[in-house]
Design a protein around this motif. Structure first.
Motif, PDB file in Angstrom:
ATOM      1  N   GLU A  88      44.833  58.244  14.723  1.00  0.00           N
ATOM      2  CA  GLU A  88      44.559  59.548  15.317  1.00  0.00           C
ATOM      3  C   GLU A  88      43.143  60.010  14.958  1.00  0.00           C
ATOM      4  O   GLU A  88      42.567  59.610  13.944  1.00  0.00           O
ATOM      5  CB  GLU A  88      45.587  60.583  14.832  1.00  0.00           C
ATOM      6  CG  GLU A  88      45.495  60.933  13.369  1.00  0.00           C
ATOM      7  CD  GLU A  88      46.444  62.064  12.993  1.00  0.00           C
ATOM      8  OE1 GLU A  88      46.488  63.059  13.740  1.00  0.00           O
ATOM      9  OE2 GLU A  88      47.122  61.948  11.961  1.00  0.00           O
ATOM     10  N   LYS A  89      42.584  60.861  15.808  1.00  0.00           N
ATOM     11  CA  LYS A  89      41.248  61.388  15.592  1.00  0.00           C
ATOM     12  C   LYS A  89      41.353  62.754  14.939  1.00  0.00           C
ATOM     13  O   LYS A  89      42.015  63.661  15.459  1.00  0.00           O
ATOM     14  CB  LYS A  89      40.496  61.499  16.928  1.00  0.00           C
ATOM     15  CG  LYS A  89      39.037  61.891  16.770  1.00  0.00           C
ATOM     16  CD  LYS A  89      38.330  61.888  18.112  1.00  0.00           C
ATOM     17  CE  LYS A  89      36.865  62.275  17.952  1.00  0.00           C
ATOM     18  NZ  LYS A  89      36.160  62.271  19.273  1.00  0.00           N
ATOM     19  N   LEU A  90      40.700  62.898  13.793  1.00  0.00           N
ATOM     20  CA  LEU A  90      40.789  64.139  13.032  1.00  0.00           C
ATOM     21  C   LEU A  90      39.681  65.109  13.410  1.00  0.00           C
ATOM     22  O   LEU A  90      38.557  64.702  13.706  1.00  0.00           O
ATOM     23  CB  LEU A  90      40.690  63.848  11.531  1.00  0.00           C
ATOM     24  CG  LEU A  90      41.901  63.242  10.836  1.00  0.00           C
ATOM     25  CD1 LEU A  90      41.576  62.989   9.375  1.00  0.00           C
ATOM     26  CD2 LEU A  90      43.115  64.139  10.941  1.00  0.00           C
ATOM     27  N   ASP A  91      40.020  66.391  13.392  1.00  0.00           N
ATOM     28  CA  ASP A  91      39.036  67.468  13.490  1.00  0.00           C
ATOM     29  C   ASP A  91      38.953  68.087  12.093  1.00  0.00           C
ATOM     30  O   ASP A  91      39.847  68.825  11.676  1.00  0.00           O
ATOM     31  CB  ASP A  91      39.483  68.504  14.528  1.00  0.00           C
ATOM     32  CG  ASP A  91      38.452  69.607  14.725  1.00  0.00           C
ATOM     33  OD1 ASP A  91      37.640  69.836  13.815  1.00  0.00           O
ATOM     34  OD2 ASP A  91      38.478  70.256  15.786  1.00  0.00           O
ATOM     35  N   ILE A  92      37.871  67.762  11.371  1.00  0.00           N
ATOM     36  CA  ILE A  92      37.779  68.172   9.966  1.00  0.00           C
ATOM     37  C   ILE A  92      37.769  69.683   9.833  1.00  0.00           C
ATOM     38  O   ILE A  92      38.419  70.250   8.943  1.00  0.00           O
ATOM     39  CB  ILE A  92      36.520  67.559   9.307  1.00  0.00           C
ATOM     40  CG1 ILE A  92      36.598  66.027   9.326  1.00  0.00           C
ATOM     41  CG2 ILE A  92      36.379  68.057   7.870  1.00  0.00           C
ATOM     42  CD1 ILE A  92      37.786  65.469   8.577  1.00  0.00           C
ATOM     43  N   ASN A  93      37.041  70.373  10.720  1.00  0.00           N
ATOM     44  CA  ASN A  93      37.005  71.835  10.623  1.00  0.00           C
ATOM     45  C   ASN A  93      38.369  72.448  10.926  1.00  0.00           C
ATOM     46  O   ASN A  93      38.742  73.453  10.319  1.00  0.00           O
ATOM     47  CB  ASN A  93      35.941  72.390  11.566  1.00  0.00           C
ATOM     48  CG  ASN A  93      34.563  72.408  10.936  1.00  0.00           C
ATOM     49  OD1 ASN A  93      34.308  73.127   9.978  1.00  0.00           O
ATOM     50  ND2 ASN A  93      33.684  71.575  11.442  1.00  0.00           N
ATOM     51  N   GLN A  94      39.121  71.864  11.854  1.00  0.00           N
ATOM     52  CA  GLN A  94      40.474  72.353  12.125  1.00  0.00           C
ATOM     53  C   GLN A  94      41.355  72.161  10.901  1.00  0.00           C
ATOM     54  O   GLN A  94      42.175  73.027  10.562  1.00  0.00           O
ATOM     55  CB  GLN A  94      41.063  71.608  13.322  1.00  0.00           C
ATOM     56  CG  GLN A  94      42.491  72.005  13.668  1.00  0.00           C
ATOM     57  CD  GLN A  94      42.595  73.429  14.187  1.00  0.00           C
ATOM     58  OE1 GLN A  94      41.714  73.881  14.901  1.00  0.00           O
ATOM     59  NE2 GLN A  94      43.668  74.127  13.830  1.00  0.00           N
ATOM     60  N   GLN A  95      41.183  71.026  10.209  1.00  0.00           N
ATOM     61  CA  GLN A  95      41.963  70.777   9.002  1.00  0.00           C
ATOM     62  C   GLN A  95      41.620  71.777   7.910  1.00  0.00           C
ATOM     63  O   GLN A  95      42.495  72.271   7.194  1.00  0.00           O
ATOM     64  CB  GLN A  95      41.724  69.345   8.503  1.00  0.00           C
ATOM     65  CG  GLN A  95      42.693  68.882   7.435  1.00  0.00           C
ATOM     66  CD  GLN A  95      44.124  68.932   7.899  1.00  0.00           C
ATOM     67  OE1 GLN A  95      44.469  68.413   8.955  1.00  0.00           O
ATOM     68  NE2 GLN A  95      44.971  69.578   7.123  1.00  0.00           N
ATOM     69  N   CYS A  96      40.334  72.093   7.772  1.00  0.00           N
ATOM     70  CA  CYS A  96      39.919  73.111   6.800  1.00  0.00           C
ATOM     71  C   CYS A  96      40.511  74.473   7.157  1.00  0.00           C
ATOM     72  O   CYS A  96      40.913  75.245   6.278  1.00  0.00           O
ATOM     73  CB  CYS A  96      38.397  73.199   6.741  1.00  0.00           C
ATOM     74  SG  CYS A  96      37.586  71.746   6.070  1.00  0.00           S
ATOM     75  N   LEU A  97      40.555  74.774   8.465  1.00  0.00           N
ATOM     76  CA  LEU A  97      41.142  76.040   8.899  1.00  0.00           C
ATOM     77  C   LEU A  97      42.610  76.120   8.510  1.00  0.00           C
ATOM     78  O   LEU A  97      43.089  77.175   8.044  1.00  0.00           O
ATOM     79  CB  LEU A  97      40.987  76.188  10.411  1.00  0.00           C
ATOM     80  CG  LEU A  97      41.620  77.437  11.026  1.00  0.00           C
ATOM     81  CD1 LEU A  97      40.921  78.689  10.532  1.00  0.00           C
ATOM     82  CD2 LEU A  97      41.574  77.374  12.555  1.00  0.00           C
ATOM     83  N   SER A  98      43.334  75.023   8.679  1.00  0.00           N
ATOM     84  CA  SER A  98      44.761  75.042   8.340  1.00  0.00           C
ATOM     85  C   SER A  98      44.956  75.284   6.849  1.00  0.00           C
ATOM     86  O   SER A  98      45.880  76.012   6.446  1.00  0.00           O
ATOM     87  CB  SER A  98      45.418  73.725   8.761  1.00  0.00           C
ATOM     88  OG  SER A  98      45.043  72.664   7.907  1.00  0.00           O
ATOM     89  N   GLU A  99      44.094  74.701   6.017  1.00  0.00           N
ATOM     90  CA  GLU A  99      44.207  74.930   4.576  1.00  0.00           C
ATOM     91  C   GLU A  99      43.933  76.397   4.242  1.00  0.00           C
ATOM     92  O   GLU A  99      44.644  77.019   3.440  1.00  0.00           O
ATOM     93  CB  GLU A  99      43.236  74.027   3.814  1.00  0.00           C
ATOM     94  CG  GLU A  99      43.426  72.538   4.030  1.00  0.00           C
ATOM     95  CD  GLU A  99      44.799  72.066   3.624  1.00  0.00           C
ATOM     96  OE1 GLU A  99      45.321  72.546   2.599  1.00  0.00           O
ATOM     97  OE2 GLU A  99      45.363  71.223   4.345  1.00  0.00           O
ATOM     98  N   GLY A 100      42.882  76.942   4.848  1.00  0.00           N
ATOM     99  CA  GLY A 100      42.544  78.336   4.570  1.00  0.00           C
ATOM    100  C   GLY A 100      43.618  79.298   5.028  1.00  0.00           C
ATOM    101  O   GLY A 100      44.017  80.212   4.281  1.00  0.00           O
ATOM    102  N   LEU A 101      44.125  79.122   6.249  1.00  0.00           N
ATOM    103  CA  LEU A 101      45.159  80.032   6.763  1.00  0.00           C
ATOM    104  C   LEU A 101      46.467  79.892   5.992  1.00  0.00           C
ATOM    105  O   LEU A 101      47.177  80.882   5.783  1.00  0.00           O
ATOM    106  CB  LEU A 101      45.398  79.749   8.253  1.00  0.00           C
ATOM    107  CG  LEU A 101      44.235  80.073   9.186  1.00  0.00           C
ATOM    108  CD1 LEU A 101      44.612  79.770  10.627  1.00  0.00           C
ATOM    109  CD2 LEU A 101      43.808  81.530   9.043  1.00  0.00           C
ATOM    110  N   ALA A 102      46.793  78.675   5.550  1.00  0.00           N
ATOM    111  CA  ALA A 102      48.018  78.481   4.774  1.00  0.00           C
ATOM    112  C   ALA A 102      47.944  79.231   3.454  1.00  0.00           C
ATOM    113  O   ALA A 102      48.923  79.867   3.026  1.00  0.00           O
ATOM    114  CB  ALA A 102      48.255  76.991   4.534  1.00  0.00           C
TER     115      ALA A 102
END
Length: 586
Positions: free
Chosen positions: A282-296
């Motif tokens: 799968e292709k990762l979106d690093i900024n989207q992953q960072c967003l998920s960590e921050g919102l969690a």
């Protein structure tokens, strides 16, 4: 919310895979979450709350389809170090406030699109952190495994406190040791059975905790005459919405720890997400992953959660169990919530020694021994970063060891990146332009040099030294200097200033300087800095994609300027009056 995109092609088969994976992860998450909260002195239900809220929110926003968010070993050890100086009465509020601060920092990193900068942090920092954190966790849980009573706080550091616990904490408690060692033995036995079966059929941690809790309940070991410490009552209920209480004095005290934990959380989550993506394609979106960590983390702080991140253990289990979409994380969170509602009363007999045994096994598992040996053997740079980060984790503090490791990696890397290599080239009698060897006669009319490296401020001393060497070699008979810049990168004002001064000195000596191998980006910088105007367009040879070489063009032009003024060893001697079809190769 990438999880909702997955619903476009959702099927009953995908639902079954995600549901099985989510239930499998929940079986590991329940005992782990309680143990992780126990590391830094919070009641077990806060670990369960974190495994519910953060896991669900992280799954909904994550770019990775199989990463599981929630409480982690590494973050909990960092919290142990960050909260240790605080009185016990403030630790719960401080932990929840840290979740808010960590989430805001991670969200800010996302909005500034700085998430990809994590790739510039050496992986040796993470390896060193896991080693130091593992050692620290074992030292911290020794008292719980042996049944030692910690002495009153004396304001000393962790190592002194550990020593006082061993010497002043009283004798080893036999029943506690039996339960703790028994938990470790039972987990290892169940793992062996799973390996024989070839499938993770038995939830090792969950079964071990259940067996030990039943043993304590059946034997009455929690009674005062036996003295086995248990975790006590866990409220039956889900986390309630409760905004974190912001204390600005506490915010200032926790700000540096929040930054370190935020960086650690992103590194941990991104490293695991990349590892999973390498297996699934799968292709990762690093900024989207960072967003998920921050919102969690931000969402968790409103439901009495402490900071968390992507879990290495539970993410690996999620992948191995066949998870297809992020909804496996949502199912895992729901399963943990059902467990809290139905079985909270039964958890009061879980011995603390059993959780200590689980944490010690987790500490052993979190250290990747193959990667550790690889980095220790690879280079002195990697070995130094690993050892410095690991030692600072134990001696200084866990949350600051990340910052120390990152700082050292940059400090040690910059001198290596600042190296500028200069190679002298020569034109042979066979008309080959190549690196000049020790036996090649020098040219008395033309000097040709190739520069290679990063031309930023850190490289200025080396660049100045190389330019000075060229000036020394430029004896009165030399008329032309050719500089090949094809391999220089990222010039800044400092190095451009040195090059401009060099051109001025050469101009004063009536020496012609030709620049070749100039790519488009470098050409723009030379124009904006005024160097192109100083030289003139005829003395800058721009590189282009194709068989033609701008270096050869510069050498040909240099011979045109020299006309008949050639040295005794020149390959063009005797041809200067003719128009032969000659050429050079590099």
């Amino acid at each position: 919310m990438p999880a909702f995109d997955a619903l476009r092609h959702y099927s009953l088969r995908t639902l079954r895979c995600d549901l099985v994976a989510g239930l499998t992860v929940a079986a590991v998450a329940v005992p782990q979450a309680m143990a992780y909260a126990y590391i830094f002195g919070l009641a077990p239900q806060y670990g369960l709350y974190t495994a519910i809220v953060m896991t669900a929110v992280g799954a909904l926003f994550a770019s990775s389809r199989q990463l599981i968010n929630g409480p982690t070993n590494a973050i909990s050890i960092a919290l142990l170090s960050a909260l240790a100086p605080l009185p016990e009465g403030q630790r719960l509020n401080a932990a929840i406030l840290l979740a808010l601060l960590v989430g805001l920092i991670q969200t800010g990193i996302t909005l500034l699109r700085l998430g990809d900068l994590t790739r510039y942090i050496s992986h040796a920092v993470i390896v060193g952190f896991t080693v130091g954190a593992g050692v620290l966790l074992v030292l911290d849980q020794t008292k719980n495994l042996l049944g030692l009573k910690p002495p009153p706080q004396h304001g000393e550091g962790f190592l002194l406190h550990f020593w006082h616990t061993l010497t002043d904490g009283g004798g080893v408690h036999a029943w506690t040791v039996l339960l703790g060692v028994g938990t470790i033995a039972l987990v290892l036995a169940l793992r062996w059975v799973n390996l024989l079966l070839g499938v993770r059929l038995l939830p090792e941690f969950l079964l071990a905790v259940v067996v030990m809790a039943v043993a304590v309940w059946a034997g009455g070991l929690h009674r005062p005459e036996f003295g086995v410490a248990v975790i006590g009552d866990i409220p039956r209920g889900l986390p309630a919405f409760q905004p974190p209480r912001v204390d600005w004095v506490l915010v200032r005290a926790l700000s540096s720890s929040a930054l370190a934990i935020a960086v650690l959380g992103l590194l941990e989550a991104i490293a695991m997400a990349k590892a999973l993506a390498s297996q699934t394609g799968e292709k990762l979106d690093i900024n989207q992953q960072c967003l998920s960590e921050g919102l969690a983390n931000v969402a968790g702080s409103f439901f009495q959660c402490f900071p968390g991140s992507g879990s290495l253990t539970r993410s690996a289990i999620n992948h191995a169990s066949g998870a297809v979409t992020p909804w496996s994380g949502v199912f895992s969170a729901a399963a943990v919530a059902v467990t809290v509602l139905l079985f909270a009363d039964l958890a009061r007999h879980i011995p603390r020694a059993a959780l200590a045994g689980i944490l010690m096994l987790s500490a052993w598992r979190m250290v990747d021994r193959k990667k550790l040996l690889f980095h220790l053997r690879a280079t002195r740079f990697d070995a130094g970063i690993v050892l410095a980060t690991a030692l600072s984790a134990v001696v200084v503090s866990v949350e600051f060891c990340i910052l120390i490791g990152v700082f050292l990696s940059f400090v040690l890397y910059v001198p290596r990146a600042a190296r500028v290599h200069m190679t002298e080239l020569t034109v042979t009698p066979e008309r080959v332009l190549r690196e000049r060897g020790p036996d090649d006669p020098p040219c008395g009319r033309m000097l040709i040099y190739s520069l290679e490296g990063e031309l930023f401020f850190g490289a200025a001393p080396e660049l100045e030294k190389h330019l000075g060497e060229i000036e020394k070699r430029a004896v009165p008979s030399v008329r032309i200097v050719v500089l090949r810049l094809k391999r220089v990168r990222n010039p800044d004002g400092v190095c451009l200033g040195l090059l401009n001064e060099f051109l001025a000195r050469m101009e004063a000596r009536q020496l012609v300087v030709l620049l070749c191998g100039v790519w488009r980006d470098l050409g723009k910088v030379l124009e904006s800095a005024g160097l192109a105007a100083r030289l003139g367009p005829q003395r800058i040879f721009r590189e282009a994609v194709g068989p033609e070489s701008s270096t050869l063009d510069a050498v040909r032009y240099a011979y045109e300027l020299l006309a008949g003024d050639v040295c005794s060893g020149c390959p063009r001697r005797g041809e200067v009056q003719g128009k032969e079809n000659w050429y050079y190769m590099i």
